[in-house]
Design a protein around this motif. Sequence first.
Motif, short mmCIF file in Angstrom:
data_model
loop_
_atom_site.label_atom_id
_atom_site.label_comp_id
_atom_site.label_asym_id
_atom_site.label_seq_id
_atom_site.Cartn_x
_atom_site.Cartn_y
_atom_site.Cartn_z
N GLY A 34 0.83 -1.24 -0.06
CA GLY A 34 -0.19 0.05 0.02
C GLY A 34 0.86 1.27 0.02
N LEU A 35 1.93 1.30 0.94
CA LEU A 35 2.67 2.38 0.72
C LEU A 35 3.45 2.67 -0.54
N ALA A 36 4.02 1.50 -1.09
CA ALA A 36 4.48 1.58 -2.52
C ALA A 36 3.73 2.40 -3.46
N TYR A 37 2.27 1.89 -3.44
CA TYR A 37 1.46 2.11 -4.20
C TYR A 37 0.96 3.71 -4.22
N ALA A 38 0.94 4.11 -3.00
CA ALA A 38 0.73 5.42 -2.69
C ALA A 38 1.71 6.34 -3.04
N LEU A 39 2.82 6.05 -2.39
CA LEU A 39 4.11 7.17 -2.62
C LEU A 39 4.85 6.82 -4.08
N ALA A 40 4.68 6.02 -4.50
CA ALA A 40 5.19 5.67 -5.91
C ALA A 40 4.15 5.52 -7.11
N ALA A 41 2.93 6.06 -7.05
CA ALA A 41 2.00 5.67 -7.89
C ALA A 41 2.34 6.16 -9.32
N GLY A 42 3.08 7.19 -9.47
CA GLY A 42 3.53 7.42 -10.95
C GLY A 42 4.27 6.42 -11.65
N PRO A 43 5.37 6.33 -11.04
CA PRO A 43 6.19 5.26 -11.49
C PRO A 43 5.99 3.75 -11.67
N LEU A 44 5.24 3.42 -10.44
CA LEU A 44 4.65 2.08 -10.46
C LEU A 44 3.41 2.09 -11.56
N GLY A 45 2.76 2.88 -11.73
CA GLY A 45 1.78 2.99 -12.75
C GLY A 45 2.32 2.85 -13.99
N GLU A 46 3.25 3.42 -14.37
CA GLU A 46 3.92 3.41 -15.58
C GLU A 46 4.52 1.91 -15.77
N SER A 52 -2.30 5.84 -12.46
CA SER A 52 -1.55 6.25 -11.18
C SER A 52 -2.62 6.82 -10.40
N ALA A 53 -3.86 7.44 -10.59
CA ALA A 53 -4.70 7.69 -9.77
C ALA A 53 -5.37 6.34 -8.96
N LEU A 54 -5.59 5.42 -9.79
CA LEU A 54 -6.03 4.15 -9.20
C LEU A 54 -5.01 3.52 -8.16
N LEU A 55 -3.81 3.50 -8.77
CA LEU A 55 -2.93 3.05 -7.63
C LEU A 55 -2.88 3.82 -6.43
N LEU A 56 -2.87 5.06 -6.49
CA LEU A 56 -2.82 6.04 -5.31
C LEU A 56 -3.98 5.64 -4.45
N GLY A 57 -5.46 5.40 -4.96
CA GLY A 57 -6.34 5.11 -4.37
C GLY A 57 -6.20 3.87 -3.67
N LEU A 58 -5.55 2.96 -4.37
CA LEU A 58 -5.54 1.45 -4.02
C LEU A 58 -4.53 1.41 -2.87
#
Length: 138
Positions: A34-46, A52-58
Motif C-alpha cells: 500500500g505504501l509503495a502504491y501510494a508513494l510511487a503511484a506514478g512510476p509504478l503505474g508506468e 496512477s490515480a487508481l494506484l494511489l487510491g488502492l
Amino acid sequence: MSQALLAGLARTTRPQSMVRRFLALDAVVTGANGLAYALAAGPLGELLGVDSALLLGLGLFLTAFAAGVGWLASRPQPPALAVKLVVDANLLWAVLSLVALAAWLDPTTAGLVWTPMQAGTVAGFAVLQWSALRAAGR
C-alpha cells in the motif's frame, strides 16, 4: 492444511499465535504494498500499465486495511468474526484483481506478471488465516 504444517509455518504450536502471526504477516506485506502504491503511484503505474490515480487510491486503501489487520494481530485473541472478515476481504481482493486484469486493465508485461502474483499471495494469506482460525477453534 495440517496443524503440524501450520505450526511449522507460524513457528508455534499455539493456534491463537498462528492466527496472530499470519495476520501480522499480512499486515506487513499489505502495508508495504500500500505504501509503495501510494508513494510511487506514478512510476509504478508506468511500470505496471495501471492508472496512477487508481494506484494511489488502492495504496491509501491498502495502507488503512493493513493498519486494521495489524491492530487485529496485536490483540491477545483476535475475534473470530473479525478474522473471517479479513479472510473474506483477502479472497475478494484476489478475485477482483484477476477480474480487473481480464476485464478492464491494459497492463504492461510487468503488470501481467505482478497482478496474478499479488492475487495469489493475498489468497495464500486467506488460506493460512482460515486454516489457523479453524485450528484455534478446535
